[in-house]
Design an enzyme around this catalytic site. Structure first.
Site, PDB file in Angstrom:
ATOM      1  N   SER A   1       0.839  -1.193   0.000  1.00  0.00           N
ATOM      2  CA  SER A   1       0.000   0.000   0.000  1.00  0.00           C
ATOM      3  C   SER A   1       0.871   1.238   0.000  1.00  0.00           C
ATOM      4  O   SER A   1       2.021   1.209   0.453  1.00  0.00           O
ATOM      5  CB  SER A   1      -0.900   0.019   1.238  1.00  0.00           C
ATOM      6  OG  SER A   1      -0.148   0.387   2.389  1.00  0.00           O
ATOM      7  N   ASP A   2       0.334   2.339  -0.525  1.00  0.00           N
ATOM      8  CA  ASP A   2       0.967   3.614  -0.240  1.00  0.00           C
ATOM      9  C   ASP A   2       0.793   3.863   1.254  1.00  0.00           C
ATOM     10  O   ASP A   2      -0.082   3.288   1.906  1.00  0.00           O
ATOM     11  CB  ASP A   2       0.348   4.732  -1.073  1.00  0.00           C
ATOM     12  CG  ASP A   2       1.320   5.876  -1.309  1.00  0.00           C
ATOM     13  OD1 ASP A   2       2.253   6.047  -0.502  1.00  0.00           O
ATOM     14  OD2 ASP A   2       1.150   6.607  -2.295  1.00  0.00           O
ATOM     15  N   TRP A   3       1.636   4.726   1.802  1.00  0.00           N
ATOM     16  CA  TRP A   3       1.720   4.893   3.255  1.00  0.00           C
ATOM     17  C   TRP A   3       0.404   5.451   3.801  1.00  0.00           C
ATOM     18  O   TRP A   3       0.033   6.589   3.530  1.00  0.00           O
ATOM     19  CB  TRP A   3       2.899   5.787   3.591  1.00  0.00           C
ATOM     20  CG  TRP A   3       4.191   5.055   3.823  1.00  0.00           C
ATOM     21  CD1 TRP A   3       5.025   5.222   4.891  1.00  0.00           C
ATOM     22  CD2 TRP A   3       4.801   4.043   3.009  1.00  0.00           C
ATOM     23  NE1 TRP A   3       6.112   4.373   4.790  1.00  0.00           N
ATOM     24  CE2 TRP A   3       6.001   3.638   3.650  1.00  0.00           C
ATOM     25  CE3 TRP A   3       4.449   3.413   1.816  1.00  0.00           C
ATOM     26  CZ2 TRP A   3       6.844   2.651   3.127  1.00  0.00           C
ATOM     27  CZ3 TRP A   3       5.294   2.434   1.290  1.00  0.00           C
ATOM     28  CH2 TRP A   3       6.461   2.064   1.943  1.00  0.00           C
ATOM     29  N   GLY A   4      -0.311   4.632   4.558  1.00  0.00           N
ATOM     30  CA  GLY A   4      -1.604   5.020   5.089  1.00  0.00           C
ATOM     31  C   GLY A   4      -2.738   4.819   4.116  1.00  0.00           C
ATOM     32  O   GLY A   4      -3.837   5.335   4.344  1.00  0.00           O
ATOM     33  N   GLY A   5      -2.514   4.072   3.039  1.00  0.00           N
ATOM     34  CA  GLY A   5      -3.517   3.925   2.001  1.00  0.00           C
ATOM     35  C   GLY A   5      -4.298   2.630   2.042  1.00  0.00           C
ATOM     36  O   GLY A   5      -4.890   2.246   1.026  1.00  0.00           O
TER      37      GLY A   5
END
Length: 751
Positions: A276-280
């Site tokens: 995932s993208d960071w926090g996604g």
């Protein structure tokens, strides 16, 4: 010269070699590769060992691998000798070492890296060789730092000129982006460093990125937005993919079964990992079953919640095992660097610095030249360098990844070095620098010049033989997390150049930006006009060598520069910016705990109403005039095209051959571009589309034979009815030129 621009299967030699053998009748043009080609099958060598490892793992150990351990690592299995995976933020330089659980610097003295030209600069080289060397150099530095996977390349299509990450992305064209993505991927992974293609997929705006729903047709999705990812997976052998923040057609990318499973894994044969993208990440069951391997950087959804889901039967053991298997494939393919060996020498090394220079010098685009360039130091004895962008450093700034550069040569420093002992170089700041706090103010204050600074600039210009005026944006204006409000030059730069031009009309303007800017005021006041990008550690030296005539400019625009922002298709159709209260950006918000909402939350819709007509496809099809067209770029020399031949190959490819003669007095490099039109097509098509290209080196007065292959895949279109690629038979016009608007040769063929 033989070119294979849409894939690297037939790579022979690098551009550096070509430059030394430009008198040869035929030479290679594509990126080099080792005999051990990296592909998806590379990841399948250890299945028996992986089966054994999975059989020995506990459920808790499996789940521990599926989320972040630290800010830039995910866990291995120490008990079984499986190392953690260490990620490196990029994609234009290895980010400094961070504290394990935050965004603060770890304070090392060996983590200063080479700052490479950003994505749009790399794309302006139109060179697979440069993309390969770029990836190779990045891979070498990442391994010195003990990293396993680079978070790059960033290969989303530049849909809007104002996009906050336009400088990171490559091009508005999928074929150009795809070719460079393959080169970057192969160069890096041959160094033992995995790539993580980002941001998958349709991440074309920063405003509302945490909850926008990109609605795009199946055909535009496949032909425009997914093509660079597809080629990097199929031809480049990419080991990793990063799920974007946004939704695509109603589903978050991190839990989008069609994107991650049906398309990526089943149709493209991807065997690696999706992070995932960071926090996604937004869910547990949906994310894991759709194909997400690692939630980064925390464990909100794929930690205890996943354990509970397995125990309750909501997630099967087989799904857990498959996600772990994919992780172990990458871990087996990428040899871990022991912590005792990482960060033991300075990250930035001379050979990589040289690569940064080679890319930078080929990226600079000469948009206009009316006798001032190259600068003749025999008659130009006093050069006025004006503009804060001449001393601005762009390795860091704004929000998102930057580079703790070992050094960065500014344009002013490069010019002073190049003209030392030949001409006096005087400097005036001209206008204030854009500061972060200004983002919260209305745009209009950005357009007012500082009278004192402008007055100083006029005084310096009056006494000079030549003015080099620096305009542009900087990393605080172009930034991850928000899109620009306009493409007007900030800080009153237009008004300053008007005052300078009244004092001295001999102006060379250099635009320092990652994306398009409005040039309606600047261009008429500039006898010569260059675009020099956010161009890396060696950017100042590369620019100075162009100005001094040591190197002929050879960069080509990877995007169109519109007359006005409103001419851009998304703006023209009223589908961007979205009509939602607030500015919608994530700027200056903690990059992990960003606003995102849950899967059921309604967010703004990005209607990709222009469909296939992105960038030059729109402008040409709709007869909309642009300031500078896609692919445009001048040289100190001139080129003559002749002897076009178009033939079918047995495998369905189309072979295009022609000759390019350098009719000038400078040895130079040219980028020949091949476009295809389908005049009798029964389906929607742009007026013409780029299908191949080749960078060639031609000595003054000499000719080179160019042999370009159009990949048969790029002659197909996506058919939503059959859910497959199809070739529409019929007449095709093959056009060869030096930009999308400057066509020199035409030939017909029947497909």
């Amino acid at each position: 010269m033989t070119c294979f621009p849409n894939n690297l299967k037939h790579a022979k030699t690098s551009l550096a070699v070509v430059a030394l053998t430009i008198t040869a009748a035929i030479a290679g043009c594509s990126a080099p590769q080792s005999a051990n080609v990296i592909s998806q099958s590379t990841l399948m060598q250890w299945e028996d060992s992986i089966n054994s490892i999975i059989g020995k793992m506990t459920l808790e150990e499996k789940v521990e691998m599926l989320h972040g351990k630290n800010m830039f690592s995910s866990a291995g299995v120490p008990r079984l000798g499986i190392a953690d995976i260490e990620y490196a933020d990029g994609p234009f330089g290895i980010r400094e070492e961070m504290e394990p659980h935050g965004w603060n610097s770890a304070g090392l003295t060996t983590d200063s890296a080479t700052y490479f030209p950003t994505g749009s600069a790399l794309a302006a080289t139109w060179s697979q060789e440069m993309a390969y060397d770029y990836g190779k150099a990045m891979g070498i530095e990442a391994r010195l730092r003990g990293k396993d996977m680079m978070l790059g390349p960033a290969i989303n299509i530049q849909r809007i000129p104002t996009g906050g990450r336009t400088y990171e992305y490559l091009s508005e064209d999928p074929v150009l982006s795809a070719a460079l993505a393959v080169g970057y991927t192969r160069g890096m992974q041959e160094q033992g460093e995995a790539v993580c293609l980002k941001h998958y997929a349709v991440n074309n705006q920063e405003n509302f990125r945490g909850h926008v729903d990109a609605r795009v047709s199946p055909r535009a999705l496949r032909e425009i937005y997914l093509l660079p990812f597809q080629r990097a997976v199929e031809d480049g052998g990419a080991f990793g993919v990063m799920a974007a923040y946004n939704k695509v057609n109603g589903r978050w990318c991190s839990e989008n079964y069609e994107l991650e499973n049906t398309i990526l894994r089943q149709q493209w044969g991807f065997k690696g990992i999706v992070i995932s993208d960071w926090g996604g990440t937004h869910s547990t069951v949906d994310a894991l079953t759709a194909g997400l391997n690692v939630e980064m950087p925390g464990k909100t959804y794929l930690g205890e919640a996943l354990l509970d889901s397995v125990k309750s039967g909501a997630v099967s053991d087989s799904v857990i095992n498959e996600r772990v298997r994919e992780l172990l494939r990458v871990r087996m393919a990428i040899k871990p660097v022991p912590a005792s060996e990482a960060n033991k020498q300075m990250t930035s090394q001379p050979q990589q610095q040289h690569t940064a220079y080679e890319v930078a010098k080929r990226s600079i685009v000469m948009l206009k030249n009316n006798s001032l360039l190259p600068i003749d130091h025999t008659c130009v004895k006093r050069i006025a360098v004006i503009g804060a962008m001449a001393t601005e450093k762009t390795a860091q700034g704004g929000v998102g990844a930057g580079v703790k550069a070992l050094y960065e040569v500014t344009p002013l420093e490069g010019i002073r070095k190049a003209f030392e002992g030949k001409a006096e170089v005087v400097y005036a700041e001209g206008y204030k620098r854009f500061e972060r706090e200004m983002r919260f103010k209305h745009q209009s204050p950005w357009q007012e010049p500082d009278d004192a600074l402008a007055g100083e600039a006029v005084k310096v210009a009056t006494s000079a033989d030549l003015v080099v005026f620096f305009a542009g944006t900087g990393r605080e204006v172009e930034t991850e997390g928000s899109d620009r409000e306009s493409i007007i030059l900030p800080m009153g730069q237009e008004k300053v150049i008007e005052r300078v031009a009244a004092a001295n009309p001999n102006i060379v303007t250099v635009i320092v930006s990652g994306g398009p800017v409005d040039m309606r005021k600047v261009e008429p006041l500039s006898k010569s006009l260059l675009m020099s990008w956010f161009n890396g550690s060696e950017g100042g030296n590369a620019l100075a060598d162009i100005l001094a005539g040591k190197v002929s400019p050879s960069g080509k625009l990877p995007f169109s520069i519109p007359m006005t922002l409103e001419d851009n298709p998304a703006y023209s159709l009223g589908v961007y910016p979205q009509n939602t209260d607030g500015n919608g950006g994530d700027v200056f918000v903690n990059l992990v705990n960003r606003q995102k909402g849950d899967g059921a939350q309604a967010g703004p819709v990005a209607d990709y109403k222009e469909d296939l007509l992105v960038g030059y496809r729109w402008y040409e099809t709709k007869n909309v005039a642009v300031k500078y067209p896609f692919g445009h770029g001048l040289s100190y020399s001139a080129f003559e095209y002749s002897a076009l031949s178009v033939k079918h190959e047995d495998n369905g490819d189309v072979r295009v051959t022609f000759s390019v003669k350098n009719t000038g007095n400078h040895d130079a490099e040219e980028v020949a571009q091949v476009y295809v039109s389908r005049p009798d097509s029964k389906i929607l098509r742009p007026k013409k589309e780029l299908k191949a290209f080749c960078r060639i080196a031609v000595a003054a007065g000499k000719s080179e034979k160019v042999d370009v292959t159009i990949d048969h895949r790029d002659l197909q279109h996506w058919d939503a009815t059959s859910n497959d690629w199809q070739l529409e038979k019929g007449a095709a016009l093959i056009s060869v030129g030096t930009s999308s608007a400057d066509i020199r040769l035409n030939g017909d063929i029947s497909l």
